[in-house]
Design a protein around this motif. Sequence first.
Motif, PDB file in Angstrom:
ATOM      1  N   ILE A   1       0.793  -1.313   0.037  1.00  0.00           N
ATOM      2  CA  ILE A   1      -0.071  -0.214   0.088  1.00  0.00           C
ATOM      3  C   ILE A   1       1.046   1.311   0.208  1.00  0.00           C
ATOM      4  O   ILE A   1       1.664   1.451   1.006  1.00  0.00           O
ATOM      5  CB  ILE A   1      -0.882   0.081   1.367  1.00  0.00           C
ATOM      6  N   LYS A   2       0.963   1.854  -1.028  1.00  0.00           N
ATOM      7  CA  LYS A   2       1.661   3.129  -1.015  1.00  0.00           C
ATOM      8  C   LYS A   2       1.302   4.289  -0.187  1.00  0.00           C
ATOM      9  O   LYS A   2       2.029   4.950   0.366  1.00  0.00           O
ATOM     10  CB  LYS A   2       1.589   3.883  -2.421  1.00  0.00           C
ATOM     11  N   ASN A   3      -0.241   4.441  -0.400  1.00  0.00           N
ATOM     12  CA  ASN A   3      -0.640   5.726   0.568  1.00  0.00           C
ATOM     13  C   ASN A   3      -1.184   5.115   2.270  1.00  0.00           C
ATOM     14  O   ASN A   3      -1.853   4.052   2.190  1.00  0.00           O
ATOM     15  CB  ASN A   3      -2.008   6.036  -0.021  1.00  0.00           C
ATOM     16  N   LYS A   4      -0.322   5.332   3.315  1.00  0.00           N
ATOM     17  CA  LYS A   4      -0.600   4.722   4.469  1.00  0.00           C
ATOM     18  C   LYS A   4      -1.311   5.943   5.227  1.00  0.00           C
ATOM     19  O   LYS A   4      -1.166   5.370   6.553  1.00  0.00           O
ATOM     20  CB  LYS A   4       0.722   4.335   4.793  1.00  0.00           C
ATOM     21  N   ASP A   5      -1.825   6.788   4.739  1.00  0.00           N
ATOM     22  CA  ASP A   5      -2.573   7.787   5.508  1.00  0.00           C
ATOM     23  C   ASP A   5      -4.021   7.306   5.634  1.00  0.00           C
ATOM     24  O   ASP A   5      -4.851   7.203   5.006  1.00  0.00           O
ATOM     25  CB  ASP A   5      -2.726   9.157   4.783  1.00  0.00           C
ATOM     26  N   LEU A   6      -4.321   6.715   6.741  1.00  0.00           N
ATOM     27  CA  LEU A   6      -5.505   6.017   7.249  1.00  0.00           C
ATOM     28  C   LEU A   6      -6.470   6.856   7.021  1.00  0.00           C
ATOM     29  O   LEU A   6      -7.782   6.416   6.376  1.00  0.00           O
ATOM     30  CB  LEU A   6      -5.550   5.344   8.441  1.00  0.00           C
ATOM     31  N   LEU A   7      -6.689   8.339   7.423  1.00  0.00           N
ATOM     32  CA  LEU A   7      -7.753   9.017   7.185  1.00  0.00           C
ATOM     33  C   LEU A   7      -8.169   9.477   5.602  1.00  0.00           C
ATOM     34  O   LEU A   7      -9.237   9.373   5.233  1.00  0.00           O
ATOM     35  CB  LEU A   7      -7.501  10.493   8.042  1.00  0.00           C
ATOM     36  N   LYS A   8      -6.949   9.596   4.937  1.00  0.00           N
ATOM     37  CA  LYS A   8      -7.231   9.882   3.657  1.00  0.00           C
ATOM     38  C   LYS A   8      -7.551   8.499   2.617  1.00  0.00           C
ATOM     39  O   LYS A   8      -8.702   8.638   1.811  1.00  0.00           O
ATOM     40  CB  LYS A   8      -5.642  10.264   2.969  1.00  0.00           C
ATOM     41  N   LEU A   9      -7.313   7.469   3.227  1.00  0.00           N
ATOM     42  CA  LEU A   9      -7.841   6.289   2.639  1.00  0.00           C
ATOM     43  C   LEU A   9      -9.260   6.119   2.937  1.00  0.00           C
ATOM     44  O   LEU A   9     -10.111   5.625   1.986  1.00  0.00           O
ATOM     45  CB  LEU A   9      -7.103   4.926   3.209  1.00  0.00           C
ATOM     46  N   LEU A  10      -9.862   6.437   4.064  1.00  0.00           N
ATOM     47  CA  LEU A  10     -11.159   6.529   4.416  1.00  0.00           C
ATOM     48  C   LEU A  10     -11.792   7.415   3.672  1.00  0.00           C
ATOM     49  O   LEU A  10     -13.062   6.695   3.157  1.00  0.00           O
ATOM     50  CB  LEU A  10     -11.478   6.684   5.868  1.00  0.00           C
ATOM     51  N   TYR A  11     -11.469   8.380   3.131  1.00  0.00           N
ATOM     52  CA  TYR A  11     -11.849   9.482   2.285  1.00  0.00           C
ATOM     53  C   TYR A  11     -12.047   8.904   0.946  1.00  0.00           C
ATOM     54  O   TYR A  11     -13.165   9.030   0.342  1.00  0.00           O
ATOM     55  CB  TYR A  11     -11.404  10.765   2.418  1.00  0.00           C
ATOM     56  N   GLU A  12     -10.851   8.316   0.583  1.00  0.00           N
ATOM     57  CA  GLU A  12     -10.978   8.076  -1.059  1.00  0.00           C
ATOM     58  C   GLU A  12     -10.935   6.725  -1.346  1.00  0.00           C
ATOM     59  O   GLU A  12     -11.394   6.654  -2.699  1.00  0.00           O
ATOM     60  CB  GLU A  12      -9.357   8.652  -1.306  1.00  0.00           C
ATOM     61  N   SER A  13     -10.713   5.770  -0.531  1.00  0.00           N
ATOM     62  CA  SER A  13     -10.840   4.390  -0.971  1.00  0.00           C
ATOM     63  C   SER A  13     -12.017   3.611  -0.546  1.00  0.00           C
ATOM     64  O   SER A  13     -12.554   3.942   0.684  1.00  0.00           O
ATOM     65  CB  SER A  13      -9.553   3.664  -0.581  1.00  0.00           C
ATOM     66  N   ASN A  14     -12.675   2.774  -1.455  1.00  0.00           N
ATOM     67  CA  ASN A  14     -13.651   1.973  -1.121  1.00  0.00           C
ATOM     68  C   ASN A  14     -13.241   0.878  -0.453  1.00  0.00           C
ATOM     69  O   ASN A  14     -14.105   0.025   0.026  1.00  0.00           O
ATOM     70  CB  ASN A  14     -14.594   1.534  -2.500  1.00  0.00           C
ATOM     71  N   SER A  15     -11.873   0.345  -0.058  1.00  0.00           N
ATOM     72  CA  SER A  15     -11.308  -0.963   0.414  1.00  0.00           C
ATOM     73  C   SER A  15     -11.486  -0.655   1.886  1.00  0.00           C
ATOM     74  O   SER A  15     -11.244  -1.983   2.543  1.00  0.00           O
ATOM     75  CB  SER A  15     -10.072  -0.914  -0.180  1.00  0.00           C
ATOM     76  N   ILE A  16     -11.581   0.547   2.481  1.00  0.00           N
ATOM     77  CA  ILE A  16     -11.674   0.609   4.008  1.00  0.00           C
ATOM     78  C   ILE A  16     -12.824   1.225   4.404  1.00  0.00           C
ATOM     79  O   ILE A  16     -13.134   2.457   3.517  1.00  0.00           O
ATOM     80  CB  ILE A  16     -10.306   1.250   4.493  1.00  0.00           C
ATOM     81  N   LYS A  17     -13.852   1.007   5.085  1.00  0.00           N
ATOM     82  CA  LYS A  17     -15.027   1.449   5.664  1.00  0.00           C
ATOM     83  C   LYS A  17     -15.014   1.484   7.049  1.00  0.00           C
ATOM     84  O   LYS A  17     -14.614   0.602   7.998  1.00  0.00           O
ATOM     85  CB  LYS A  17     -16.212   0.892   5.065  1.00  0.00           C
ATOM     86  N   LEU A  18     -15.818   2.640   7.514  1.00  0.00           N
ATOM     87  CA  LEU A  18     -16.113   2.566   9.131  1.00  0.00           C
ATOM     88  C   LEU A  18     -17.459   2.650   9.325  1.00  0.00           C
ATOM     89  O   LEU A  18     -18.324   3.234   8.573  1.00  0.00           O
ATOM     90  CB  LEU A  18     -15.296   4.236   9.654  1.00  0.00           C
ATOM     91  N   SER A  19     -17.833   1.699  10.356  1.00  0.00           N
ATOM     92  CA  SER A  19     -19.090   1.647  10.633  1.00  0.00           C
ATOM     93  C   SER A  19     -19.657   3.036  11.069  1.00  0.00           C
ATOM     94  O   SER A  19     -18.919   3.906  11.528  1.00  0.00           O
ATOM     95  CB  SER A  19     -19.434   0.907  11.839  1.00  0.00           C
ATOM     96  N   THR A  20     -21.028   3.306  11.042  1.00  0.00           N
ATOM     97  CA  THR A  20     -21.681   4.551  11.361  1.00  0.00           C
ATOM     98  C   THR A  20     -22.376   4.551  12.585  1.00  0.00           C
ATOM     99  O   THR A  20     -23.223   3.777  12.725  1.00  0.00           O
ATOM    100  CB  THR A  20     -22.350   4.872  10.203  1.00  0.00           C
TER     101      THR A  20
END
Length: 317
Positions: free
Chosen positions: A236-255
Amino acid sequence: MFKKISISLLLILNINASEIDDLSLELNKIYNNIPYITKEIKQDQDEFIKTINECKDDNNCIISSYKARIKELSLSLENSKSFPDGLIEYIKTIQENPTKCNKDKCTTIDYENISTNNFWQDFFRYKDLKFKPKIVDDKDYSSQEVKDTLKYCWDLGLNRRVLKSIEPNYVIYYFLEINRFGAPYSSNKIKDYKDIKIHKYVTINEVVLDDKNYLTLSGGFGDMLFIEKDFCNHPIKNKDLLKLLYESNSIKLSTDFKIIGRNVFVVNYKDRDYILNYYYIFKSYIIGIDSVEDMVSNIYYYPYKGAELKYLLHEMK
């Protein structure tokens, strides 16, 4: 004068009697092997006995009724083997202490729009549902077991507590920051030091979401992360967790899903995955069931309109 009974008829009667005896023994064995006989299973057994009595001398009726009950109870026995031991004891406490339960408001909660009554009726019969085994059960995030499970995703620091705020037109992700006393940094007067709250121990399960396999990561309290399993198999090149949550559909957070305790499990009910969580809090025995799809959607932030609230309370009686 008695009517003569043919030898063939006697053989048929003996065969039927022997088959019924065998079926009765088989049913008793299955019944006695179920880890805990709930009120619902006892009710079903009473109905079965009533059906047998109504068959009277009709051996075919008796035999077919036995076979149907054996098939039904065999599936319940098989499903019950997947139930966590702690949950079995929890159910036992609820069902065997009606006075305490009525006083302490023994409850079950359902945030999903499935038929609540049908689910709980099946749940207490061990019917149509199986618990998936945990991949990692309450282990230190730095343990080799967690590293081997998360692979390339481990470096993302998934044990950090992330919060999610949904506004009308946008979503905000941010880390839960605390001061040196462990209190939320933003709401405390002491501003000389801050750190990100982490889960020291994590539990990892696997669910199917959007026809893909996802790992779920949860700690002792807070929202749950969903990470696409295949995503963790590659660097994984981008290891910014918050950025991944914004931009990637591979990581999701429960609501708005706050896990309490570590008794969090994935249960497959009628070929669909749900998250089940049970705990005792505020003198209430709670069993919660949540749809995986709804957990990662915005559904829980629109419920404040009242009628749309996906929150159903079922009093145990």
